[in-house]
Design an enzyme around this catalytic site. Structure first.
Site, PDB file in Angstrom:
ATOM      1  N   ARG A   1     -34.671  22.676   7.059  1.00 52.06           N
ATOM      2  CA  ARG A   1     -34.353  23.911   7.756  1.00 52.06           C
ATOM      3  C   ARG A   1     -33.821  23.460   9.114  1.00 52.06           C
ATOM      4  O   ARG A   1     -32.873  22.697   9.141  1.00 52.06           O
ATOM      5  CB  ARG A   1     -35.571  24.856   7.830  1.00 52.06           C
ATOM      6  CG  ARG A   1     -35.113  26.310   8.049  1.00 52.06           C
ATOM      7  CD  ARG A   1     -36.257  27.315   8.066  1.00 52.06           C
ATOM      8  NE  ARG A   1     -37.081  27.185   9.259  1.00 52.06           N
ATOM      9  CZ  ARG A   1     -38.142  27.954   9.517  1.00 52.06           C
ATOM     10  NH1 ARG A   1     -38.492  28.899   8.667  1.00 52.06           N
ATOM     11  NH2 ARG A   1     -38.846  27.786  10.619  1.00 52.06           N
TER      12      ARG A   1
ATOM     13  N   LYS B   1     -45.387  36.730  14.239  1.00 51.45           N
ATOM     14  CA  LYS B   1     -44.246  37.414  13.614  1.00 51.45           C
ATOM     15  C   LYS B   1     -44.638  38.257  12.409  1.00 51.45           C
ATOM     16  O   LYS B   1     -44.051  39.300  12.174  1.00 51.45           O
ATOM     17  CB  LYS B   1     -43.165  36.403  13.228  1.00 51.45           C
ATOM     18  CG  LYS B   1     -43.565  35.471  12.104  1.00 51.45           C
ATOM     19  CD  LYS B   1     -42.516  34.381  11.889  1.00 51.45           C
ATOM     20  CE  LYS B   1     -42.989  33.448  10.799  1.00 51.45           C
ATOM     21  NZ  LYS B   1     -42.363  32.139  10.842  1.00 51.45           N
TER      22      LYS B   1
HETATM   23  C1  LIG Z   1     -43.302  31.237  10.795  1.00 54.88           C
HETATM   24  C2  LIG Z   1     -43.343  29.958  11.519  1.00 54.88           C
HETATM   25  C3  LIG Z   1     -44.567  29.318  11.760  1.00 54.88           C
HETATM   26  C4  LIG Z   1     -45.898  29.845  11.250  1.00 54.88           C
HETATM   27  O1  LIG Z   1     -46.022  29.703   9.869  1.00 54.88           O
HETATM   28  P1  LIG Z   1     -47.409  30.008   9.119  1.00 54.88           P
HETATM   29  O2  LIG Z   1     -47.186  29.504   7.747  1.00 54.88           O
HETATM   30  O3  LIG Z   1     -47.623  31.477   9.166  1.00 54.88           O
HETATM   31  O4  LIG Z   1     -48.470  29.278   9.832  1.00 54.88           O
HETATM   32  C5  LIG Z   1     -44.545  28.141  12.504  1.00 54.88           C
HETATM   33  N1  LIG Z   1     -43.392  27.620  12.972  1.00 54.88           N
HETATM   34  C6  LIG Z   1     -42.197  28.212  12.764  1.00 54.88           C
HETATM   35  C7  LIG Z   1     -40.969  27.580  13.317  1.00 54.88           C
HETATM   36  C8  LIG Z   1     -42.129  29.390  12.024  1.00 54.88           C
HETATM   37  O5  LIG Z   1     -40.933  29.953  11.809  1.00 54.88           O
END
Ligand SMILES: *Cc1c(COP(=O)(O)O)cnc(C)c1O
Length: 354
Positions: free
Chosen positions: A129, A36
């Site tokens: 969350r 993302k």
């Molecule tokens: C963004 C996200 C991740 C990845 O997070 P990082 O800190 O970039 O490793 C993993 N799981 C979910 C649900 C996310 O929204």
């Protein structure tokens, strides 16, 4: 050369990815590479696949659409909007879920498309969350089991996102034990027990991970070579993966404190200033519309970032050894927030080094 631009070093990203994936694999954990922060750009995603990730995951359907050309299972990592269930079933093999209504809608569309859609149920473990509360989980599963086009593939949890809760042996053991209980109670075999994001990498390096956790969803640790519980560099990786280059459009000696009555700045904040006397200041043609100035790390460590408006970044270059001129480039390494914004800005050109 089109400026400002972000220079993306694909070899370095691939190397970071190999380092992170190998150390996970050595502990029986596979990796969902999270795309993302770079908007699912296929060139970078392809490098993650080469670097050994088992799945690709993204929060947005537009990005998952970009990833369709890459032959690897794809996970939607944001809870699906019910209104997009049809697209979710089309673009993702698996999605993370916590709402029955949405799962029923996914089932409806999966049935019409004669597909089996995988879901990972999210368990609330304190970060507050997304996630189902543990006491409601068994009843939740009972409701899903009759849905013929939904397969419960796993259980997952999220940390250090909203509440800043750090994954530890206590909450991760809870995840693994809860999965075990579901397996026994419902005679299932949950394939994916997903113990968080880059913040879980710290514990993975230092302690034994609880038995049963077999997946992490990792973005930042691969892209910038940092775990995110404490922000420590991961051995064998680099943060020179993404570099912002911006051009100097003005450079002059100016006082360090504005003259006149101070009102609000362009973003409604009342600015404060340290009086350092006359300083050499440069203006770069990049601003808050493109980047989060707090997330930029000048490669020249003599540079001080003073502030930014929508399209201008103001820096102090008095202490630099280099004598900069108008038209020259200044380079920055990035933190996650800056990377995210730069990759999303349509004004930033993307330049790949392969
Ligand atoms: C963004 C996200 C991740 C990845 O997070 P990082 O800190 O970039 O490793 C993993 N799981 C979910 C649900 C996310 O929204």
């Amino acid at each position: 050369m089109d400026l400002p631009r972000i220079v993306i070093d694909l070899k370095k990203i691939e190397n970071n990815c190999r380092v992170v994936v190998e150390s996970c694999n050595n502990r029986g954990i596979n990796v969902t590479g999270i795309t993302k922060s770079f908007c699912g750009e296929t060139k970078i995603a392809e490098v993650l696949r080469k670097g050994g990730v088992t799945y690709l995951g993204d929060a947005r359907l537009d990005n998952l659409k970009n990833l369709q050309s890459i032959d690897i299972p794809k996970i939607l990592i944001r809870l699906p909007m019910k209104s997009t269930a049809e697209k979710v079933v089309e673009l993702a093999d698996i999605s993370l879920n916590s709402e029955l209504d949405t799962i029923r809608e996914l089932n409806f569309h999966a049935k019409r498309k004669e597909k089996l859609h995988g879901i990972i149920l999210m368990l609330e473990l304190g970060d507050l969350r997304e996630g189902i509360l543990e006491e409601n989980l068994e009843n939740f599963v009972k409701e899903i089991l009759p849905l013929k086009n939904i397969k419960i593939m796993g259980l997952g949890a999220n940390f250090t996102c909203y509440g800043g809760v750090i994954p530890d042996s206590k909450n991760l053991s809870k995840l693994s034990e809860t999965a075990q209980k579901l397996n026994e109670k419902f005679q299932m075999n949950l394939e994916i027990i997903s113990g968080g994001n880059s913040s879980s990498y710290y514990m993975l390096q230092k302690e034994k991970f609880p038995e049963g956790i077999n997946n992490l969803r990792i973005g930042e640790a691969i892209l910038l070579g940092r775990e995110t519980s404490y922000g420590e560099r991961i051995q064998g990786t680099t943060d020179e993966t993404f570099t912002l280059q911006a051009e100097i459009v003005e450079i002059k000696d100016k006082p360090s404190v504005p003259e006149g009555n101070i009102g609000l700045d362009a973003f409604g904040h009342k600015p404060e200033f340290v009086d350092r006397g006359m300083r050499k200041r440069a203006i770069l043609a990049v601003g808050r519309q493109d980047v989060d100035p707090e997330g930029m790390i000048p490669k020249d460590d003599g540079i001080i970032i003073l502030g930014a408006s929508s399209d201008h970044l103001i820096i102090d270059v008095t202490d630099c050894e280099t004598n900069y001129h108008v038209g020259e480039l200044i380079e920055f390494k990035l933190t996650y927030s800056a990377l995210l914004k730069l990759m999303t800005s349509k004004y930033i050109k993307k330049h790949y080094l392969d």
